[in-house]
Motif scaffolding. Structure first.
Motif, mmCIF file in Angstrom:
data_model
loop_
_atom_site.group_PDB
_atom_site.id
_atom_site.type_symbol
_atom_site.label_atom_id
_atom_site.label_comp_id
_atom_site.label_asym_id
_atom_site.label_seq_id
_atom_site.Cartn_x
_atom_site.Cartn_y
_atom_site.Cartn_z
ATOM 1 N N SER A 113 108.074 92.639 37.063
ATOM 2 C CA SER A 113 107.333 91.282 36.856
ATOM 3 C C SER A 113 108.250 90.887 35.766
ATOM 4 C CB SER A 113 105.674 92.087 37.160
ATOM 5 O OG SER A 113 105.132 92.897 35.492
ATOM 6 N N LYS A 114 108.029 91.229 34.746
ATOM 7 C CA LYS A 114 108.528 90.780 33.273
ATOM 8 C C LYS A 114 109.716 89.983 33.880
ATOM 9 C CE LYS A 114 107.876 91.658 29.387
ATOM 10 N NZ LYS A 114 107.686 93.014 28.274
ATOM 11 N N ALA A 115 110.984 90.454 34.389
ATOM 12 C CA ALA A 115 111.885 90.191 34.639
ATOM 13 C C ALA A 115 111.489 89.153 35.713
ATOM 14 C CB ALA A 115 113.286 90.911 35.465
ATOM 15 N N LEU A 116 110.551 88.852 36.777
ATOM 16 C CA LEU A 116 110.705 88.658 37.718
ATOM 17 C C LEU A 116 110.054 87.301 37.815
ATOM 18 C CD1 LEU A 116 111.149 88.179 41.282
ATOM 19 C CD2 LEU A 116 108.327 88.792 41.136
ATOM 20 N N ALA A 117 109.020 86.839 36.426
ATOM 21 C CA ALA A 117 108.911 85.688 36.045
ATOM 22 C C ALA A 117 109.705 84.598 35.109
ATOM 23 C CB ALA A 117 107.623 86.193 34.268
ATOM 24 N N THR A 118 111.004 85.824 34.964
ATOM 25 C CA THR A 118 111.870 84.399 34.069
ATOM 26 C C THR A 118 112.609 84.408 34.640
ATOM 27 O OG1 THR A 118 113.329 86.772 33.277
ATOM 28 C CG2 THR A 118 111.056 85.916 32.060
ATOM 29 N N ILE B 206 118.272 96.328 36.742
ATOM 30 C CA ILE B 206 119.115 97.194 36.477
ATOM 31 C C ILE B 206 119.461 97.795 37.078
ATOM 32 C CG2 ILE B 206 119.149 99.766 35.519
ATOM 33 C CD1 ILE B 206 116.875 99.601 33.417
ATOM 34 N N LEU B 207 121.125 98.313 37.566
ATOM 35 C CA LEU B 207 121.753 98.490 38.511
ATOM 36 C C LEU B 207 122.156 99.970 38.645
ATOM 37 C CD1 LEU B 207 123.878 97.805 41.010
ATOM 38 C CD2 LEU B 207 125.453 97.717 39.608
ATOM 39 N N ASP B 208 122.142 100.570 37.166
ATOM 40 C CA ASP B 208 122.490 101.790 37.626
ATOM 41 C C ASP B 208 122.072 102.118 36.329
ATOM 42 O OD1 ASP B 208 125.258 100.694 36.778
ATOM 43 O OD2 ASP B 208 125.924 101.983 38.025
ATOM 44 N N MET B 209 121.672 104.012 36.083
ATOM 45 C CA MET B 209 121.411 104.347 34.303
ATOM 46 C C MET B 209 121.688 105.933 34.806
ATOM 47 S SD MET B 209 118.039 103.315 33.490
ATOM 48 C CE MET B 209 116.481 103.827 34.694
ATOM 49 N N VAL B 210 122.633 106.322 33.687
ATOM 50 C CA VAL B 210 122.546 107.554 33.336
ATOM 51 C C VAL B 210 122.112 108.767 32.185
ATOM 52 C CG1 VAL B 210 123.587 109.890 33.775
ATOM 53 C CG2 VAL B 210 124.712 108.031 35.013
ATOM 54 N N SER C 177 110.736 96.730 29.899
ATOM 55 C CA SER C 177 111.200 95.986 28.724
ATOM 56 C C SER C 177 112.532 96.032 28.262
ATOM 57 C CB SER C 177 110.638 97.386 27.336
ATOM 58 O OG SER C 177 109.491 97.116 27.736
ATOM 59 N N ILE C 178 113.564 96.794 29.630
ATOM 60 C CA ILE C 178 114.976 97.168 28.689
ATOM 61 C C ILE C 178 115.386 95.660 29.272
ATOM 62 C CG2 ILE C 178 117.513 97.951 30.095
ATOM 63 C CD1 ILE C 178 115.536 100.547 28.643
ATOM 64 N N GLU C 179 115.221 95.246 30.763
ATOM 65 C CA GLU C 179 115.807 94.433 32.230
ATOM 66 C C GLU C 179 115.283 93.179 30.863
ATOM 67 O OE1 GLU C 179 113.403 94.485 35.478
ATOM 68 O OE2 GLU C 179 115.197 95.831 36.590
ATOM 69 N N TYR C 180 114.449 93.176 30.018
ATOM 70 C CA TYR C 180 113.525 91.830 29.223
ATOM 71 C C TYR C 180 114.814 92.371 27.785
ATOM 72 C CZ TYR C 180 110.782 88.630 26.001
ATOM 73 O OH TYR C 180 110.870 87.901 25.558
ATOM 74 N N ARG D 195 123.413 99.828 32.982
ATOM 75 C CA ARG D 195 123.971 98.801 33.363
ATOM 76 C C ARG D 195 122.870 98.025 34.167
ATOM 77 N NH1 ARG D 195 130.048 99.704 36.490
ATOM 78 N NH2 ARG D 195 128.462 101.720 37.770
ATOM 79 N N THR D 196 123.357 96.395 34.476
ATOM 80 C CA THR D 196 122.076 95.348 35.067
ATOM 81 C C THR D 196 123.185 94.559 35.460
ATOM 82 O OG1 THR D 196 122.981 94.391 32.743
ATOM 83 C CG2 THR D 196 121.119 95.736 32.782
ATOM 84 N N PHE D 197 122.277 94.254 36.764
ATOM 85 C CA PHE D 197 123.273 92.979 37.881
ATOM 86 C C PHE D 197 121.897 92.531 38.144
ATOM 87 C CE2 PHE D 197 123.838 92.006 42.393
ATOM 88 C CZ PHE D 197 125.202 91.166 41.651
ATOM 89 N N ASP D 198 121.755 91.056 38.716
ATOM 90 C CA ASP D 198 120.880 90.433 39.047
ATOM 91 C C ASP D 198 119.805 90.059 38.154
ATOM 92 O OD1 ASP D 198 120.100 88.074 40.084
ATOM 93 O OD2 ASP D 198 120.232 89.455 42.142
ATOM 94 N N LYS D 199 120.052 90.409 36.777
ATOM 95 C CA LYS D 199 118.679 90.461 36.076
ATOM 96 C C LYS D 199 118.236 91.297 36.269
ATOM 97 C CE LYS D 199 117.878 85.307 35.774
ATOM 98 N NZ LYS D 199 119.195 85.279 36.916
#
Length: 361
Positions: A33-38, A148-152, A112-115, A142-146
């Protein structure tokens, strides 16, 4: 505002309205929701418009920046690891050393990480923390298009910081040479995805030209074979045992070396590697890989960067270009080929005899 704009265009506006709602539903399904608002912010000033345009997708993307964060509880080893990675990735790294992320759980709530990644314009992130269950853990993603794409998530053991070696670190902004060794990286698509993630995390910027003497830093990532039940070893791990594909339990050994060129008596120098740290052993704990559709969208090339096809031009295995030229029908009877220098003696005598006969006649 969008709904009123589409409704005033009739049937075409209704179709565009449905396409807009479809894209919005797909975007909201994978974003917090936070990333979608921005994501749908509108600029109020010219400067804000330039900033928002710079954050959009570019044809020539700049170097990926790394965001380093620490959790609510971090040990001295975790802080030293984050500091070493910040020094090696300068100037393309942001270290939030004075900010503690309270109640930050990347696998439960990544908002929070996406923001923070969007705010600091970072496409990579590394989160370090320590707890009773996981005394030394790091999360790389990694992030893509605002979003998270993948994480380990890795459990770290046998960590030795840079200050534990008496070797001068490489110059600031240098390009490291990353080497992945081990057949395990080619065993499954998930291992190839893990190799791609670690490659983005370690390689740094992409230079247009490279100087041989400028290679001062080598990173070696080794993937030993995973042991199966019964003592046998296989690069396929749990897949060979018949279970579902997973990365949990896969060990990787990461070591970093300084390259030094010595005199060898010939034109080519003698190359020596000196371990400089940080060196560590990481074990995959939890992971969240991207699905095939998102990965395909992330790897898509724009039209401007796609190579144009050249007709009748092929490239062989060695990289040599070969062209094929098509000629029309050649009429050899109309081509002037005889040359006086290369006329034989018999032809000369025959010509002189024919000339004498014509003169007598």
């Amino acid at each position: 505002a969008k709904l009123t704009e589409f409704s005033s265009l009739g049937s075409s506006g209704q179709q565009r309205h449905e396409e807009f709602l479809f894209k919005f539903d797909r975007l909201s399904a994978r974003m917090s929701s936070k990333a979608l608002a921005t994501a749908f912010r509108k600029a109020k000033t010219r400067k804000g418009k330039r900033i928002l345009e710079s954050r959009e997708a570019q044809v020539h993307e700049p170097a990926k920046r790394l965001l380093l964060m620490k959790g609510n509880k971090t040990s001295d080893l975790v802080l030293q690891f984050l500091a070493d990675m910040h020094d090696l990735h300068k100037p393309n790294s942001v270290y939030l050393s004075s900010r503690r992320q309270n109640d930050l759980h990347p696998f439960d709530d990544p908002s929070s990480i996406e923001y923070l990644c969007q705010k600091n314009e970072c496409g990579l992130f590394c989160f370090g923390s320590s707890s009773k269950k996981r005394p030394f853990r790091i999360v790389v993603g990694r992030t893509f298009d605002k979003s998270i794409l993948d994480m380990v998530e890795f459990a770290v053991t046998d960590f030795t910081p840079m200050k534990g070696y008496k070797v001068v670190p490489p110059a600031l902004g240098g390009k490291p040479l990353v080497i992945f060794q081990g057949a395990a990286f080619e065993s499954s698509p998930m291992m190839r995805n893990l190799q791609s993630l670690l490659g983005d995390f370690l390689r740094g910027p992409k230079p247009s030209q490279l100087l041989l003497q400028g290679i001062e830093h080598v990173i070696i990532v080794s993937a030993p074979e995973r042991a199966m039940d019964g003592g046998a070893s296989s690069v396929f791990g749990d897949m060979a045992a018949g279970s579902s594909e997973t990365l949990s339990g896969q060990k990787l050994v990461l070591s970093q070396h300084r390259v030094s060129f010595k005199k060898s008596g010939t034109k080519l120098p003698r190359v020596e590697l000196e371990e400089m740290g940080p060196s560590l052993t990481i074990t995959v704990d939890r992971h969240r890989m991207a699905d095939s559709d998102r990965m395909k969208a992330a790897l898509m090339l724009p039209r401007e960067l796609k190579p144009k096809k050249e007709k009748n031009v092929t490239t062989n295995v060695l990289g040599e270009k070969r062209g094929r030229v098509h000629l029309g029908v050649q009429q050899f009877e109309k081509i002037y080929t005889p040359h006086s220098k290369f006329v034989s003696g018999a032809e000369k005598r025959q010509k002189t005899r024919h000339g004498k006969d014509q003169a007598e006649a």
